[in-house]
Design a protein around this motif. Structure first.
Motif, PDB file in Angstrom:
ATOM      1  N   TYR A   1       0.825  -1.222   0.000  1.00 63.36           N
ATOM      2  CA  TYR A   1       0.000   0.000   0.000  1.00 63.36           C
ATOM      3  C   TYR A   1       0.857   1.270   0.000  1.00 63.36           C
ATOM      4  O   TYR A   1       0.578   2.211  -0.739  1.00 63.36           O
ATOM      5  CB  TYR A   1      -0.943  -0.021   1.217  1.00 63.36           C
ATOM      6  N   GLU A   2       1.918   1.294   0.830  1.00 63.53           N
ATOM      7  CA  GLU A   2       2.757   2.498   0.906  1.00 63.53           C
ATOM      8  C   GLU A   2       3.442   2.765  -0.429  1.00 63.53           C
ATOM      9  O   GLU A   2       3.539   3.905  -0.877  1.00 63.53           O
ATOM     10  CB  GLU A   2       3.817   2.359   2.016  1.00 63.53           C
ATOM     11  N   LYS A   3       3.914   1.694  -1.072  1.00 67.41           N
ATOM     12  CA  LYS A   3       4.582   1.857  -2.366  1.00 67.41           C
ATOM     13  C   LYS A   3       3.574   2.375  -3.399  1.00 67.41           C
ATOM     14  O   LYS A   3       3.864   3.274  -4.195  1.00 67.41           O
ATOM     15  CB  LYS A   3       5.166   0.494  -2.800  1.00 67.41           C
ATOM     16  N   PHE A   4       2.376   1.811  -3.355  1.00 68.24           N
ATOM     17  CA  PHE A   4       1.314   2.246  -4.269  1.00 68.24           C
ATOM     18  C   PHE A   4       1.039   3.747  -4.094  1.00 68.24           C
ATOM     19  O   PHE A   4       0.999   4.514  -5.061  1.00 68.24           O
ATOM     20  CB  PHE A   4       0.048   1.414  -4.007  1.00 68.24           C
ATOM     21  N   LEU A   5       0.879   4.169  -2.822  1.00 72.33           N
ATOM     22  CA  LEU A   5       0.582   5.585  -2.536  1.00 72.33           C
ATOM     23  C   LEU A   5       1.695   6.500  -3.044  1.00 72.33           C
ATOM     24  O   LEU A   5       1.429   7.552  -3.612  1.00 72.33           O
ATOM     25  CB  LEU A   5       0.490   5.788  -1.021  1.00 72.33           C
ATOM     26  N   THR A   6       2.930   6.077  -2.846  1.00 69.28           N
ATOM     27  CA  THR A   6       4.073   6.887  -3.286  1.00 69.28           C
ATOM     28  C   THR A   6       4.079   7.019  -4.806  1.00 69.28           C
ATOM     29  O   THR A   6       4.232   8.113  -5.348  1.00 69.28           O
ATOM     30  CB  THR A   6       5.392   6.233  -2.782  1.00 69.28           C
ATOM     31  N   GLU A   7       3.886   5.899  -5.505  1.00 67.30           N
ATOM     32  CA  GLU A   7       3.893   5.922  -6.976  1.00 67.30           C
ATOM     33  C   GLU A   7       2.758   6.805  -7.511  1.00 67.30           C
ATOM     34  O   GLU A   7       2.950   7.597  -8.423  1.00 67.30           O
ATOM     35  CB  GLU A   7       3.693   4.500  -7.538  1.00 67.30           C
ATOM     36  N   LEU A   8       1.582   6.641  -6.919  1.00 64.58           N
ATOM     37  CA  LEU A   8       0.411   7.399  -7.370  1.00 64.58           C
ATOM     38  C   LEU A   8       0.617   8.904  -7.104  1.00 64.58           C
ATOM     39  O   LEU A   8       0.320   9.746  -7.959  1.00 64.58           O
ATOM     40  CB  LEU A   8      -0.838   6.889  -6.636  1.00 64.58           C
ATOM     41  N   SER A   9       1.141   9.220  -5.929  1.00 62.92           N
ATOM     42  CA  SER A   9       1.351  10.635  -5.583  1.00 62.92           C
ATOM     43  C   SER A   9       2.341  11.277  -6.538  1.00 62.92           C
ATOM     44  O   SER A   9       2.182  12.431  -6.923  1.00 62.92           O
ATOM     45  CB  SER A   9       1.891  10.785  -4.163  1.00 62.92           C
ATOM     46  N   LYS A  10       3.379  10.519  -6.930  1.00 67.48           N
ATOM     47  CA  LYS A  10       4.375  11.074  -7.857  1.00 67.48           C
ATOM     48  C   LYS A  10       3.691  11.486  -9.152  1.00 67.48           C
ATOM     49  O   LYS A  10       3.986  12.530  -9.720  1.00 67.48           O
ATOM     50  CB  LYS A  10       5.455  10.016  -8.164  1.00 67.48           C
ATOM     51  N   ILE A  11       2.774  10.654  -9.626  1.00 70.38           N
ATOM     52  CA  ILE A  11       2.062  10.976 -10.880  1.00 70.38           C
ATOM     53  C   ILE A  11       1.232  12.246 -10.692  1.00 70.38           C
ATOM     54  O   ILE A  11       1.281  13.168 -11.510  1.00 70.38           O
ATOM     55  CB  ILE A  11       1.188   9.788 -11.342  1.00 70.38           C
ATOM     56  N   PHE A  12       0.505  12.323  -9.568  1.00 71.58           N
ATOM     57  CA  PHE A  12      -0.334  13.512  -9.361  1.00 71.58           C
ATOM     58  C   PHE A  12       0.519  14.762  -9.160  1.00 71.58           C
ATOM     59  O   PHE A  12       0.153  15.848  -9.600  1.00 71.58           O
ATOM     60  CB  PHE A  12      -1.308  13.306  -8.205  1.00 71.58           C
ATOM     61  N   LEU A  13       1.670  14.598  -8.506  1.00 72.57           N
ATOM     62  CA  LEU A  13       2.530  15.780  -8.317  1.00 72.57           C
ATOM     63  C   LEU A  13       3.122  16.228  -9.650  1.00 72.57           C
ATOM     64  O   LEU A  13       3.369  17.418  -9.858  1.00 72.57           O
ATOM     65  CB  LEU A  13       3.614  15.495  -7.274  1.00 72.57           C
ATOM     66  N   SER A  14       3.299  15.276 -10.586  1.00 74.14           N
ATOM     67  CA  SER A  14       3.804  15.678 -11.913  1.00 74.14           C
ATOM     68  C   SER A  14       2.738  16.452 -12.694  1.00 74.14           C
ATOM     69  O   SER A  14       3.036  17.188 -13.624  1.00 74.14           O
ATOM     70  CB  SER A  14       4.303  14.464 -12.704  1.00 74.14           C
ATOM     71  N   CYS A  15       1.481  16.301 -12.297  1.00 71.32           N
ATOM     72  CA  CYS A  15       0.386  17.047 -12.951  1.00 71.32           C
ATOM     73  C   CYS A  15       0.472  18.540 -12.645  1.00 71.32           C
ATOM     74  O   CYS A  15      -0.082  19.364 -13.376  1.00 71.32           O
ATOM     75  CB  CYS A  15      -0.980  16.531 -12.470  1.00 71.32           C
ATOM     76  N   TYR A  16       1.146  18.872 -11.549  1.00 74.60           N
ATOM     77  CA  TYR A  16       1.262  20.276 -11.117  1.00 74.60           C
ATOM     78  C   TYR A  16       1.808  21.149 -12.253  1.00 74.60           C
ATOM     79  O   TYR A  16       1.261  22.191 -12.578  1.00 74.60           O
ATOM     80  CB  TYR A  16       2.192  20.311  -9.900  1.00 74.60           C
ATOM     81  N   ASP A  17       2.895  20.668 -12.864  1.00 78.08           N
ATOM     82  CA  ASP A  17       3.525  21.464 -13.930  1.00 78.08           C
ATOM     83  C   ASP A  17       2.667  21.542 -15.188  1.00 78.08           C
ATOM     84  O   ASP A  17       2.785  22.482 -15.960  1.00 78.08           O
ATOM     85  CB  ASP A  17       4.890  20.853 -14.299  1.00 78.08           C
ATOM     86  N   LEU A  18       1.828  20.558 -15.408  1.00 77.51           N
ATOM     87  CA  LEU A  18       1.010  20.530 -16.631  1.00 77.51           C
ATOM     88  C   LEU A  18      -0.192  21.471 -16.548  1.00 77.51           C
ATOM     89  O   LEU A  18      -0.736  21.893 -17.568  1.00 77.51           O
ATOM     90  CB  LEU A  18       0.510  19.108 -16.921  1.00 77.51           C
ATOM     91  N   LEU A  19      -0.600  21.785 -15.323  1.00 78.69           N
ATOM     92  CA  LEU A  19      -1.758  22.669 -15.130  1.00 78.69           C
ATOM     93  C   LEU A  19      -1.345  24.125 -15.284  1.00 78.69           C
ATOM     94  O   LEU A  19      -0.244  24.508 -14.887  1.00 78.69           O
ATOM     95  CB  LEU A  19      -2.288  22.512 -13.701  1.00 78.69           C
ATOM     96  N   LYS A  20      -2.279  24.916 -15.801  1.00 78.64           N
ATOM     97  CA  LYS A  20      -2.037  26.363 -15.828  1.00 78.64           C
ATOM     98  C   LYS A  20      -2.138  26.894 -14.384  1.00 78.64           C
ATOM     99  O   LYS A  20      -2.847  26.292 -13.556  1.00 78.64           O
ATOM    100  CB  LYS A  20      -3.101  27.046 -16.681  1.00 78.64           C
ATOM    101  N   ALA A  21      -1.471  28.014 -14.113  1.00 82.18           N
ATOM    102  CA  ALA A  21      -1.516  28.601 -12.762  1.00 82.18           C
ATOM    103  C   ALA A  21      -2.956  28.932 -12.385  1.00 82.18           C
ATOM    104  O   ALA A  21      -3.729  29.400 -13.217  1.00 82.18           O
ATOM    105  CB  ALA A  21      -0.660  29.858 -12.733  1.00 82.18           C
ATOM    106  N   GLY A  22      -3.303  28.635 -11.143  1.00 79.52           N
ATOM    107  CA  GLY A  22      -4.642  28.965 -10.631  1.00 79.52           C
ATOM    108  C   GLY A  22      -5.700  27.937 -10.994  1.00 79.52           C
ATOM    109  O   GLY A  22      -6.847  28.067 -10.578  1.00 79.52           O
ATOM    110  N   LYS A  23      -5.338  26.916 -11.782  1.00 81.75           N
ATOM    111  CA  LYS A  23      -6.347  25.937 -12.215  1.00 81.75           C
ATOM    112  C   LYS A  23      -6.414  24.744 -11.243  1.00 81.75           C
ATOM    113  O   LYS A  23      -5.585  24.611 -10.349  1.00 81.75           O
ATOM    114  CB  LYS A  23      -6.054  25.480 -13.647  1.00 81.75           C
ATOM    115  N   TYR A  24      -7.385  23.883 -11.486  1.00 81.06           N
ATOM    116  CA  TYR A  24      -7.745  22.858 -10.501  1.00 81.06           C
ATOM    117  C   TYR A  24      -7.535  21.425 -10.997  1.00 81.06           C
ATOM    118  O   TYR A  24      -7.610  21.161 -12.201  1.00 81.06           O
ATOM    119  CB  TYR A  24      -9.223  23.000 -10.127  1.00 81.06           C
ATOM    120  N   MET A  25      -7.346  20.546 -10.005  1.00 80.19           N
ATOM    121  CA  MET A  25      -7.318  19.099 -10.286  1.00 80.19           C
ATOM    122  C   MET A  25      -8.317  18.444  -9.326  1.00 80.19           C
ATOM    123  O   MET A  25      -8.271  18.691  -8.111  1.00 80.19           O
ATOM    124  CB  MET A  25      -5.917  18.544 -10.048  1.00 80.19           C
TER     125      MET A  25
END
Ligand SMILES: C[S@@+](CC[C@H](N)C(=O)[O-])C[C@H]1O[C@@H](n2cnc3c(N)ncnc32)[C@H](O)[C@@H]1O
Length: 292
Positions: A190-214
């Motif tokens: 579970y911990e490994k899964f959470l870490t891998e998944l979070s990395k993907i979502f944190l990589s979404c940060y750069d793809l979003l325009k400033a001020g936008k939502y996920m």
């Protein structure tokens, strides 16, 4: 009379300062409630055919609400775990530009077919990428999307051999996403899964325009005798104050699944919940954070 006319006018127009969506003030306020009811298609609906093939889809009608609130017409929307393309379908209906990434080639093929049959749209390789979401930054430029919305794998809970899985087997439907080792649903720890998944979502940060939502749609779950508060575990990983680039949590909506069948789990010995809701984590990239 004059007052009535003024109210009518304010209700029907979109505020010129509104750069988030195309909603009037009345529509906007309705959508700020912290809950909404799931509006399934109904098993007999012709539009349920492709959706039902997948073991864990969301209904495009539920996702429509979120896309309408968090984008304007023609806005660019990404689903990094696109399954059978429910987000892309909702985008077509709402005149938004939908993009999906999905690991499994069979779900990608079904998405192509679904969009062609149901929405008369032929998806190209830019809008549906059959690949691993760990590579999102290779697929898309920075500051590109107006909104990201998805429902990720919930660890390996599809491995459970319960009554729901048995029903899918009887109906000839898949019980798992894939056997691919890169499938997040195949990570045992579970911990490994959470870490891998979070990395993907944190990589979404750069793809979003400033001020936008996920928006991330997730449910808590049980595994053996343990209850996992998956939504809060994930939320803490993505909003951790120690992170250089962290999302700001703006709210958590509850998606109520009131039509689900009740099972007498635990009766008459202990409290075992019928989990009849999902959470929508609403995260924002700060307004002054355009990625360089
Ligand atoms: C909960 S489902 C999404 C269903 C989707 N919302 C729909 O309505 O069809 C999660 C999806 O993530 C996909 N997936 C798992 N690991 C992945 C990865 N590393 N990259 C991209 N997709 C992945 C699975 O194949 C599965 O279809």
């Amino acid at each position: 009379m004059a007052e009535a006319l003024t109210i009518e006018k304010t209700v029907k127009t979109v505020d010129k300062r509104n750069d988030l969506n195309d909603l009037t003030s009345t529509e906007w306020v309705q959508e700020t409630k912290s809950f909404f009811y799931q509006k399934g298609l109904g098993a007999g609906s012709p539009e349920a055919k492709y959706e039902k093939m997948h073991p864990a889809p969301f209904s495009f009608t539920d996702i429509t609400k979120l896309i309408k609130f968090f984008t304007k017409k023609d806005g660019k929307v990404l689903d990094p775990f696109s399954g059978v393309g429910s987000t892309i379908k909702a985008c077509v209906e709402l005149e938004r530009e939908g993009f999906g990434v999905e690991l499994s080639s069979s779900w990608c093929k079904i998405t192509q077919q679904r969009l062609l049959v149901e929405s008369k749209v032929k998806l190209d390789k830019e809008h549906l990428i059959c690949g691993d979401s760990r590579d999102l930054k290779k697929f898309f430029p920075k500051n590109h999307f107006d909104f990201i919305v998805t429902s990720p794998p919930y660890w390996n809970i599809l491995e459970k051999k319960d009554h729901k899985a048995n029903k899918r087997v009887v109906n000839g439907h898949e019980t798992k996403y894939s056997e691919d080792e890169n499938d997040l649903g195949n990570i045992d720890d579970y911990e490994k899964f959470l870490t891998e998944l979070s990395k993907i979502f944190l990589s979404c940060y750069d793809l979003l325009k400033a001020g936008k939502y996920m928006c991330i749609i997730v449910s808590d779950f049980r595994h053996k005798s343990e209850f996992y508060s998956f939504h809060s575990d994930l939320m803490y990983k993505l909003t951790d104050k120690k992170l250089k680039k962290r999302f700001h949590l703006k709210g958590i909506k509850v998606l109520i699944q009131n039509a689900k069948k009740l099972f007498p789990y635990g009766y008459p010995f202990s409290y075992v919940e019928n989990i009849h809701h999902q959470y929508v984590l609403i995260l924002q990239k700060p307004k002054d954070e355009r990625t360089k």
